[in-house]
Scaffold this motif. Structure first.
Motif, PDB file in Angstrom:
ATOM      1  N   ILE A 141       0.834  -1.295  -0.152  1.00 37.27           N
ATOM      2  CA  ILE A 141       0.045   0.019   0.086  1.00 37.27           C
ATOM      3  C   ILE A 141       0.633   1.351  -0.080  1.00 37.27           C
ATOM      4  O   ILE A 141       0.694   2.131  -0.868  1.00 37.27           O
ATOM      5  CB  ILE A 141      -0.848  -0.001   1.068  1.00 37.27           C
ATOM      6  CG1 ILE A 141      -2.099  -1.133   0.848  1.00 37.27           C
ATOM      7  CG2 ILE A 141      -1.615   1.255   1.460  1.00 37.27           C
ATOM      8  CD1 ILE A 141      -2.846  -1.260   2.139  1.00 37.27           C
ATOM      9  N   ALA A 142       1.649   1.279   0.878  1.00 36.41           N
ATOM     10  CA  ALA A 142       2.805   2.687   0.950  1.00 36.41           C
ATOM     11  C   ALA A 142       3.383   2.686  -0.385  1.00 36.41           C
ATOM     12  O   ALA A 142       3.837   3.679  -0.700  1.00 36.41           O
ATOM     13  CB  ALA A 142       3.802   2.351   1.966  1.00 36.41           C
ATOM     14  N   THR A 143       4.036   1.501  -1.130  1.00 37.65           N
ATOM     15  CA  THR A 143       4.571   1.730  -2.229  1.00 37.65           C
ATOM     16  C   THR A 143       4.049   2.489  -3.271  1.00 37.65           C
ATOM     17  O   THR A 143       4.377   3.134  -4.194  1.00 37.65           O
ATOM     18  CB  THR A 143       5.059   0.067  -2.631  1.00 37.65           C
ATOM     19  OG1 THR A 143       6.047  -0.459  -1.545  1.00 37.65           O
ATOM     20  CG2 THR A 143       5.926   0.302  -3.994  1.00 37.65           C
ATOM     21  N   VAL A 144       2.696   1.738  -3.545  1.00 33.12           N
ATOM     22  CA  VAL A 144       1.591   2.597  -4.630  1.00 33.12           C
ATOM     23  C   VAL A 144       0.566   3.359  -4.308  1.00 33.12           C
ATOM     24  O   VAL A 144      -0.126   3.833  -4.876  1.00 33.12           O
ATOM     25  CB  VAL A 144       1.093   1.375  -5.256  1.00 33.12           C
ATOM     26  CG1 VAL A 144       2.078   0.458  -5.974  1.00 33.12           C
ATOM     27  CG2 VAL A 144       0.178   0.575  -4.209  1.00 33.12           C
ATOM     28  N   ALA A 145       0.967   4.272  -2.879  1.00 30.99           N
ATOM     29  CA  ALA A 145      -0.206   4.942  -2.436  1.00 30.99           C
ATOM     30  C   ALA A 145      -0.362   6.268  -3.430  1.00 30.99           C
ATOM     31  O   ALA A 145      -1.527   6.778  -3.382  1.00 30.99           O
ATOM     32  CB  ALA A 145       0.394   5.741  -1.050  1.00 30.99           C
ATOM     33  N   GLU A 146       0.492   6.679  -4.073  1.00 28.05           N
ATOM     34  CA  GLU A 146       0.444   7.707  -4.846  1.00 28.05           C
ATOM     35  C   GLU A 146      -0.330   7.430  -6.031  1.00 28.05           C
ATOM     36  O   GLU A 146      -1.051   8.323  -6.722  1.00 28.05           O
ATOM     37  CB  GLU A 146       1.674   8.305  -5.592  1.00 28.05           C
ATOM     38  CG  GLU A 146       1.816   9.444  -6.203  1.00 28.05           C
ATOM     39  CD  GLU A 146       3.224  10.005  -6.927  1.00 28.05           C
ATOM     40  OE1 GLU A 146       3.374  11.248  -7.288  1.00 28.05           O
ATOM     41  OE2 GLU A 146       3.853   9.071  -6.958  1.00 28.05           O
ATOM     42  N   LYS A 147      -0.851   6.080  -6.475  1.00 21.02           N
ATOM     43  CA  LYS A 147      -1.657   5.795  -7.488  1.00 21.02           C
ATOM     44  C   LYS A 147      -2.987   5.226  -7.209  1.00 21.02           C
ATOM     45  O   LYS A 147      -3.500   4.840  -8.152  1.00 21.02           O
ATOM     46  CB  LYS A 147      -0.849   4.540  -8.075  1.00 21.02           C
ATOM     47  CG  LYS A 147       0.533   5.018  -8.683  1.00 21.02           C
ATOM     48  CD  LYS A 147       1.017   3.789  -9.553  1.00 21.02           C
ATOM     49  CE  LYS A 147       2.703   4.051  -9.975  1.00 21.02           C
ATOM     50  NZ  LYS A 147       3.254   3.010 -10.555  1.00 21.02           N
ATOM     51  N   ILE A 176       6.319   6.000   0.402  1.00 21.46           N
ATOM     52  CA  ILE A 176       5.196   6.662   1.281  1.00 21.46           C
ATOM     53  C   ILE A 176       5.139   8.209   1.208  1.00 21.46           C
ATOM     54  O   ILE A 176       4.155   8.913   1.380  1.00 21.46           O
ATOM     55  CB  ILE A 176       5.219   6.118   2.828  1.00 21.46           C
ATOM     56  CG1 ILE A 176       4.100   6.419   3.335  1.00 21.46           C
ATOM     57  CG2 ILE A 176       6.508   6.726   3.577  1.00 21.46           C
ATOM     58  CD1 ILE A 176       3.778   5.591   4.835  1.00 21.46           C
ATOM     59  N   GLY A 177       6.383   8.798   1.173  1.00 24.89           N
ATOM     60  CA  GLY A 177       6.492  10.285   1.330  1.00 24.89           C
ATOM     61  C   GLY A 177       5.700  10.862   0.140  1.00 24.89           C
ATOM     62  O   GLY A 177       5.708  12.187   0.014  1.00 24.89           O
ATOM     63  N   ALA A 178       5.438  10.119  -0.939  1.00 24.07           N
ATOM     64  CA  ALA A 178       4.737  10.859  -2.323  1.00 24.07           C
ATOM     65  C   ALA A 178       3.709  11.586  -2.179  1.00 24.07           C
ATOM     66  O   ALA A 178       3.025  12.172  -2.962  1.00 24.07           O
ATOM     67  CB  ALA A 178       4.829   9.778  -3.316  1.00 24.07           C
ATOM     68  N   VAL A 179       2.706  10.951  -1.162  1.00 20.38           N
ATOM     69  CA  VAL A 179       1.394  11.264  -0.617  1.00 20.38           C
ATOM     70  C   VAL A 179       1.485  12.100   0.807  1.00 20.38           C
ATOM     71  O   VAL A 179       2.092  11.829   1.642  1.00 20.38           O
ATOM     72  CB  VAL A 179       0.313  10.364  -0.673  1.00 20.38           C
ATOM     73  CG1 VAL A 179       0.552   9.744  -1.987  1.00 20.38           C
ATOM     74  CG2 VAL A 179       0.719   9.141   0.393  1.00 20.38           C
ATOM     75  N   ARG A 180       0.316  13.170   0.912  1.00 24.97           N
ATOM     76  CA  ARG A 180       0.670  13.834   1.924  1.00 24.97           C
ATOM     77  C   ARG A 180      -0.744  13.510   2.938  1.00 24.97           C
ATOM     78  O   ARG A 180      -1.168  14.179   4.027  1.00 24.97           O
ATOM     79  CB  ARG A 180       0.508  15.304   1.693  1.00 24.97           C
ATOM     80  CG  ARG A 180       1.608  15.622   1.004  1.00 24.97           C
ATOM     81  CD  ARG A 180       1.738  17.254   0.733  1.00 24.97           C
ATOM     82  NE  ARG A 180       1.935  17.733   2.312  1.00 24.97           N
ATOM     83  CZ  ARG A 180       3.115  17.742   2.862  1.00 24.97           C
ATOM     84  NH1 ARG A 180       4.189  17.587   2.183  1.00 24.97           N
ATOM     85  NH2 ARG A 180       3.206  18.581   4.113  1.00 24.97           N
ATOM     86  N   VAL A 181      -1.259  12.266   2.613  1.00 21.50           N
ATOM     87  CA  VAL A 181      -2.496  12.025   3.419  1.00 21.50           C
ATOM     88  C   VAL A 181      -1.917  11.483   4.955  1.00 21.50           C
ATOM     89  O   VAL A 181      -1.047  10.988   5.014  1.00 21.50           O
ATOM     90  CB  VAL A 181      -3.324  10.856   2.586  1.00 21.50           C
ATOM     91  CG1 VAL A 181      -3.685  11.195   1.349  1.00 21.50           C
ATOM     92  CG2 VAL A 181      -2.337   9.361   2.509  1.00 21.50           C
ATOM     93  N   PRO A 182      -2.958  11.525   5.772  1.00 19.09           N
ATOM     94  CA  PRO A 182      -2.689  11.118   7.194  1.00 19.09           C
ATOM     95  C   PRO A 182      -2.480   9.633   7.067  1.00 19.09           C
ATOM     96  O   PRO A 182      -3.036   8.749   6.371  1.00 19.09           O
ATOM     97  CB  PRO A 182      -3.998  11.561   7.866  1.00 19.09           C
ATOM     98  CG  PRO A 182      -4.677  12.317   7.187  1.00 19.09           C
ATOM     99  CD  PRO A 182      -4.350  12.218   5.530  1.00 19.09           C
ATOM    100  N   ASN A 211       3.039  12.814   6.801  1.00 17.69           N
ATOM    101  CA  ASN A 211       1.953  12.960   7.941  1.00 17.69           C
ATOM    102  C   ASN A 211       1.475  11.753   8.401  1.00 17.69           C
ATOM    103  O   ASN A 211       0.388  11.217   8.144  1.00 17.69           O
ATOM    104  CB  ASN A 211       0.650  13.637   7.042  1.00 17.69           C
ATOM    105  CG  ASN A 211      -0.379  14.077   7.846  1.00 17.69           C
ATOM    106  OD1 ASN A 211      -0.201  14.211   9.151  1.00 17.69           O
ATOM    107  ND2 ASN A 211      -1.465  14.372   7.259  1.00 17.69           N
ATOM    108  N   ALA A 212       2.350  11.439   9.371  1.00 18.96           N
ATOM    109  CA  ALA A 212       2.339  10.123  10.039  1.00 18.96           C
ATOM    110  C   ALA A 212       2.087  10.137  11.579  1.00 18.96           C
ATOM    111  O   ALA A 212       3.030  10.858  11.882  1.00 18.96           O
ATOM    112  CB  ALA A 212       3.123   9.038   9.600  1.00 18.96           C
TER     113      ALA A 212
END
Length: 292
Positions: A141-147, A176-182, A211-212
């Motif tokens: 999930i963290a690997t592809v979070a941006e997609k 994981i840093g590619a997205v800023r979601v909580p 944002n973790a």
């Protein structure tokens, strides 16, 4: 050998041998036998990003989606209590069986499973998604979070920094840093797979996120075992509730509008029926008077 030690040994061996072990042909992944018969009747299938067919279970409905990805050595059954509770909270939950390790090609491409599951949720009307997983599922999930379309947050239980084989390169820390979601990252303080200290992995994953919140809880539970704790399930439910998308105008007013339309139609039908009866009665009286 205790079951926990056995599973830990299998994980370590998997890291070493996963890329080189010969695969056994398997046409598709099946739901684990632990899934109750009544749930099997309503099971769905969907395709991962590379076309691999996967089975899944959908609980609830609506535009607020929750994607659940279990760890490599777990089954969907560890996640059933949480899935049902999230559905009761008003979310549409997709819990799926990740691809079998016996597949010949893309044996450990769990990131493609996540993207396929997200697309399936999107096609079912989920305009926002909270993605949660454990171990390899969390790492994927963290690997592809941006997609992931409409991603609003992630909860990651005992994630690995990375999971690398010849057929997959999942790296939570790098991506994981590619997205800023909580993000909510959880691990047990005494959790370790042989010499692999999962709290250290969790700290690194949380540190790489933009944002973790990191929670190191007491005990030695690993992966989906963490969800057996009712208090922790409540914490996850609260996280999902806090970070889901606000209801759209359609979500908020669809039922009241539909109810109003139905009520208006009933009134109109009632008026038409009463008028027809009134005309029929008037005609009958007129005929009787004429006959007299």
């Amino acid at each position: 050998m205790p079951l926990r030690s056995f599973l830990g040994a299998v994980v370590v061996v998997g890291f070493v041998l996963a890329g080189t072990a010969p695969a056994v042909a398997q046409p598709k992944t099946e739901l684990h036998p632990c899934v109750p018969a009544d749930l099997r009747e309503d099971a769905i299938t969907f395709k991962a990003e590379d076309g691999v067919e996967l089975p899944g279970l959908v609980f609830g409905s609506g535009s607020s989606g929750v994607l659940l990805a279990h760890a490599q050595l777990e089954t969907v059954c560890e996640w059933l209590p949480l899935a049902r509770q999230l559905a009761d909270d008003g979310h549409q939950v997709l819990l799926y069986e990740m691809r079998s390790m016996a597949l010949k090609e893309n044996r450990h491409s769990y990131d493609l499973d996540v993207l396929g599951a997200a697309r399936e949720l999107d096609s079912r009307g989920a305009s926002s998604i909270i993605a949660g997983g454990a171990g390899t599922g969390a790492t994927a999930i963290a690997t592809v979070a941006e997609k992931i379309p409409g991603l609003r947050g992630m909860f990651l239980l005992s994630p690995f920094r990375a999971f690398q084989t010849q057929s997959a390169d999942l790296n939570a820390v790098d991506n994981i840093g590619a997205v800023r979601v909580p993000s909510l990252v959880i691990a047990a303080q005494d959790d370790a797979v042989e010499s692999v200290g999962l709290p250290d992995h969790a700290r690194d994953v949380a540190g790489a996120a933009s944002n973790a919140k990191l929670e190191i809880v007491p005990g030695s539970a690993m992966f989906g075992e963490l969800t057996k704790d009712a208090a922790l399930r409540d914490r996850i439910r609260a996280f999902v509730r806090e970070n889901k998308a606000s209801p759209t105008f359609l979500d908020r007013w669809l039922m009241p509008i539909a109810g109003g339309v139905v009520l208006l139609l009933l009134v109109v039908v009632g008026v038409v029926v009463l008028r027809r009866r009134s005309r029929r009665n008037t005609t009958t009286v007129a005929d009787v008077s004429a006959g007299s």
